[in-house]
Design an enzyme around this catalytic site. Structure first.
Site, mmCIF file in Angstrom:
data_model
loop_
_atom_site.group_PDB
_atom_site.id
_atom_site.type_symbol
_atom_site.label_atom_id
_atom_site.label_comp_id
_atom_site.label_asym_id
_atom_site.label_seq_id
_atom_site.Cartn_x
_atom_site.Cartn_y
_atom_site.Cartn_z
ATOM 1 N N SER A 82 -12.610 -0.139 -5.778
ATOM 2 C CA SER A 82 -12.355 0.258 -7.162
ATOM 3 C C SER A 82 -13.501 -0.003 -8.132
ATOM 4 O O SER A 82 -13.332 -0.636 -9.175
ATOM 5 C CB SER A 82 -11.074 -0.391 -7.678
ATOM 6 O OG SER A 82 -10.636 0.359 -8.774
ATOM 7 N N SER A 83 -14.666 0.532 -7.784
ATOM 8 C CA SER A 83 -15.767 0.510 -8.745
ATOM 9 C C SER A 83 -15.424 1.374 -9.952
ATOM 10 O O SER A 83 -15.921 1.133 -11.055
ATOM 11 C CB SER A 83 -17.054 1.012 -8.090
ATOM 12 O OG SER A 83 -16.959 2.383 -7.759
ATOM 13 N N SER A 84 -14.573 2.375 -9.754
ATOM 14 C CA SER A 84 -14.255 3.284 -10.875
ATOM 15 C C SER A 84 -13.485 2.539 -11.960
ATOM 16 O O SER A 84 -13.837 2.622 -13.141
ATOM 17 C CB SER A 84 -13.481 4.512 -10.384
ATOM 18 O OG SER A 84 -12.296 4.148 -9.703
ATOM 19 N N ASP A 110 -5.402 -0.372 -9.805
ATOM 20 C CA ASP A 110 -6.813 -0.751 -9.949
ATOM 21 C C ASP A 110 -7.107 -1.254 -11.360
ATOM 22 O O ASP A 110 -7.757 -2.286 -11.559
ATOM 23 C CB ASP A 110 -7.729 0.454 -9.691
ATOM 24 C CG ASP A 110 -7.463 1.100 -8.347
ATOM 25 O OD1 ASP A 110 -6.685 0.527 -7.562
ATOM 26 O OD2 ASP A 110 -8.025 2.189 -8.104
ATOM 27 N N TYR A 148 -3.124 12.695 0.702
ATOM 28 C CA TYR A 148 -2.520 11.845 -0.331
ATOM 29 C C TYR A 148 -1.381 12.610 -1.021
ATOM 30 O O TYR A 148 -0.271 12.101 -1.179
ATOM 31 C CB TYR A 148 -3.594 11.422 -1.342
ATOM 32 C CG TYR A 148 -3.092 10.557 -2.484
ATOM 33 C CD1 TYR A 148 -2.965 9.182 -2.334
ATOM 34 C CD2 TYR A 148 -2.747 11.123 -3.704
ATOM 35 C CE1 TYR A 148 -2.514 8.386 -3.383
ATOM 36 C CE2 TYR A 148 -2.292 10.340 -4.755
ATOM 37 C CZ TYR A 148 -2.178 8.975 -4.590
ATOM 38 O OH TYR A 148 -1.730 8.205 -5.631
ATOM 39 N N GLU A 157 0.839 -1.209 0.000
ATOM 40 C CA GLU A 157 0.000 0.000 0.000
ATOM 41 C C GLU A 157 0.868 1.251 0.000
ATOM 42 O O GLU A 157 1.867 1.320 0.718
ATOM 43 C CB GLU A 157 -0.866 -0.017 1.264
ATOM 44 C CG GLU A 157 -2.286 0.364 1.026
ATOM 45 C CD GLU A 157 -3.022 -0.619 0.114
ATOM 46 O OE1 GLU A 157 -3.219 -0.272 -1.066
ATOM 47 O OE2 GLU A 157 -3.391 -1.703 0.573
ATOM 48 N N ALA A 211 -16.010 2.449 -1.827
ATOM 49 C CA ALA A 211 -15.622 1.651 -0.655
ATOM 50 C C ALA A 211 -14.153 1.260 -0.711
ATOM 51 O O ALA A 211 -13.687 0.464 0.086
ATOM 52 C CB ALA A 211 -16.487 0.394 -0.558
ATOM 53 N N GLY A 212 -13.418 1.810 -1.671
ATOM 54 C CA GLY A 212 -12.006 1.447 -1.809
ATOM 55 C C GLY A 212 -11.816 0.128 -2.540
ATOM 56 O O GLY A 212 -10.739 -0.451 -2.523
HETATM 57 P P1 ADP Z 1 -14.004 3.392 -5.746
HETATM 58 O O1 ADP Z 1 -13.286 3.251 -7.045
HETATM 59 O O2 ADP Z 1 -13.168 3.018 -4.580
HETATM 60 O O3 ADP Z 1 -15.322 2.700 -5.703
HETATM 61 P P2 ADP Z 1 -14.077 6.126 -6.629
HETATM 62 O O4 ADP Z 1 -14.433 7.412 -5.971
HETATM 63 O O5 ADP Z 1 -12.728 5.996 -7.244
HETATM 64 O O6 ADP Z 1 -14.325 4.953 -5.559
HETATM 65 O O7 ADP Z 1 -15.113 5.802 -7.782
HETATM 66 C C1 ADP Z 1 -16.500 5.825 -7.503
HETATM 67 C C2 ADP Z 1 -17.212 6.599 -8.606
HETATM 68 O O8 ADP Z 1 -17.196 5.823 -9.829
HETATM 69 C C3 ADP Z 1 -18.670 6.814 -8.315
HETATM 70 O O9 ADP Z 1 -18.893 7.962 -7.510
HETATM 71 C C4 ADP Z 1 -19.245 6.997 -9.720
HETATM 72 O O10 ADP Z 1 -18.990 8.296 -10.206
HETATM 73 C C5 ADP Z 1 -18.414 6.021 -10.542
HETATM 74 N N1 ADP Z 1 -19.081 4.692 -10.654
HETATM 75 C C6 ADP Z 1 -18.557 3.499 -10.332
HETATM 76 N N2 ADP Z 1 -19.447 2.500 -10.573
HETATM 77 C C7 ADP Z 1 -20.564 3.072 -11.073
HETATM 78 C C8 ADP Z 1 -21.840 2.586 -11.509
HETATM 79 N N3 ADP Z 1 -22.162 1.291 -11.461
HETATM 80 N N4 ADP Z 1 -22.737 3.500 -11.954
HETATM 81 C C9 ADP Z 1 -22.438 4.812 -11.988
HETATM 82 N N5 ADP Z 1 -21.263 5.317 -11.580
HETATM 83 C C10 ADP Z 1 -20.325 4.484 -11.132
HETATM 84 MG MG MG Z 2 -11.563 4.310 -7.636
#
Ligand code: ADP
Ligand code: MG
Length: 418
Positions: A157-159, A203, A255, A63, A154-155
């Site tokens: 990596s949905s992004s 990620d 950061y 990390e 939630a960390g």
């Molecule tokens: P993490 O990557 O840890 O989840 P981030 O802040 O880097 O957090 O990314 C989250 C952002 O990615 C959300 O606020 C949104 O803008 C976008 N995102 C991710 N998944 C989706 C989804 N399924 N639908 C719409 N936006 C999404």
């Molecule tokens: Mg992210």
């Protein structure tokens, strides 16, 4: 153009349905892909050309080392973000997400950083970053529906899951001819330069290159990846992820400060990056750093890279079960270093880690950038529920938010589902 909310609501999980700890595991991939195709049909009135998906990720160890050319050890999750898409003979891009309100329409010709806000920027950024691969100036005519099961923010990596699922869809729909590493780099550019959020590449590498039953030894110097066996299920083990749901505070500034301090340390030590420092020479080598705080920051990065190297070597040499004590000790040491030397933990992270250890976890640590987010604990599979209960109880006692829990198995990288 409509204005969807910047803050999509997370997809409901089993954890929302009932009180107390519930271990949400990833729903069936084919089922989820079919559901996304149905959402597309409902949204646009015709069937998509296909459905693609990419996973979230969790970092097992390593990390705050990516920006100093370090090593880390992520694994892709089974939780994925699905994208149903169809090519259209226009230069319009129409977007919907099951996790956000409204319909978004963009002109594919005019995509520039700063022109798209909120979640659609993660999609538009990938179109922008990959447009050089379109042959003969064809337009990006596209209808798209997103459905994610990676919790947002939630960390986990949905992004990157979203970016890399979109990149996989574009590759197939427009026959771009890109290599996986080009899609990784495009997703990184999308997030850094189009969305404007700093990301180091861990990620996106995990989201594209993840492999079932494996973790990925990732060298951040060149983004090369070596899969190492991490087949927990076969060994009666599980990785419990705790999303602490703690408020992220001061993230941007802290950061940037850590990155600055790591650069100061490299300069004081006369190396290009801290990756070049031989850990065998510590602590003596660190005396060249006058500032005590900077010295501790350097000690974290140099020892953390060495811990990743050791875990990687252990996993190459044998099973997780056969080397549990050593792996656990390295995970614990990683957390303690992030807490004491790097100072990026917060009470919710320390509480979840302490409670997991007290409940018999084989090693526990924060994962991700810190200041909130998630922790991981390596546990006996049949103890996962009990450990989760202890973590939840500790949070309640300390007046912290009720955590959400996931059982994580290593899944595959981005690909086509339907
Ligand atoms: P993490 O990557 O840890 O989840 P981030 O802040 O880097 O957090 O990314 C989250 C952002 O990615 C959300 O606020 C949104 O803008 C976008 N995102 C991710 N998944 C989706 C989804 N399924 N639908 C719409 N936006 C999404
Ligand atoms: Mg992210």
């Amino acid at each position: 153009m409509s204005h969807p909310s910047d803050q999509p609501t997370p997809a409901p999980t089993a954890a929302d349905a009932a009180p107390g700890p519930r271990l949400a595991s990833a729903p069936d991939r084919e089922l989820r892909a079919r559901r996304t195709a149905e959402l597309f049909q409902d949204a646009w009135g015709y069937a998509p050309d296909g459905v693609w998906s990419a996973p979230g990720r969790v970092n097992l160890i390593g990390e705050h080392v990516d920006y100093q050319d370090g090593l880390c050890l992520p694994m892709a999750l089974e939780h994925r973000t699905y994208v149903a898409a169809a090519r259209t003979p226009t230069d319009r891009v129409r977007l919907r997400s099951a996790q956000a309100e409204g319909v978004v329409e963009l002109s594919a010709k005019d995509l520039e950083p700063g022109t798209v806000a909120g979640w659609p920027a993660y999609v538009a950024g990938v179109l922008w970053a990959l447009r050089g691969h379109l042959s003969g100036g064809e337009p990006w005519g596209l209808d798209l529906v997103v459905d994610g099961q990676v919790p947002l923010g939630a960390g986990l990596s949905s992004s990157a899951a979203l970016e890399c699922a979109v990149a996989a869809a574009l590759e197939d729909l427009f026959t771009l001819g890109t290599e996986p590493v080009e899609r990784i780099r495009a997703a990184i550019r999308a997030e850094n330069d189009f969305v404007g959020a700093a990301t180091g590449g861990l990620d996106q590498s995990a989201a594209v290159l993840g492999r079932r039953g494996h973790a990925l030894l990732l060298d951040c110097r060149d983004f090369s990846v070596e899969p190492v066996p991490w087949d927990l299920a076969a060994q009666g083990l599980a990785l419990l992820i705790t999303d602490t749901r703690a408020e992220h505070s001061l993230v941007g500034g802290e950061y940037a400060e850590r990155r600055r301090q790591s650069e100061q340390a490299a300069e004081a030590l006369g190396v290009g990056t801290l990756r070049d420092v031989d850990p065998a020479g510590l602590p003596g080598a660190l005396e060249a750093i006058a500032d005590e705080t900077v010295r501790r920051r350097a000690r974290h990065i140099i020892t953390e890279i060495e811990r990743v190297r050791r875990v990687g070597a252990l996993l190459e040499a044998g099973s997780v079960r056969g080397q549990l004590d050593q792996i656990a000790a390295l995970m614990d040491a990683s957390h303690d270093s992030l807490r004491d030397d790097y100072e990026v933990t917060v009470p919710a992270l320390d509480s979840a880690v302490d409670a997991a250890r007290a409940a018999g976890a084989h090693g526990a640590r924060m994962t991700g950038g810190g200041f909130g987010g998630s922790t991981i604990a390596l546990v006996e599979h049949d103890r996962a529920e009990a450990v989760a209960e202890e973590i939840a109880r500790a949070a309640e006692t300390r007046g912290l938010p009720a955590p959400h829990f996931f059982l994580a198995l290593p899944g595959d990288g981005a690909g086509r589902d339907l």
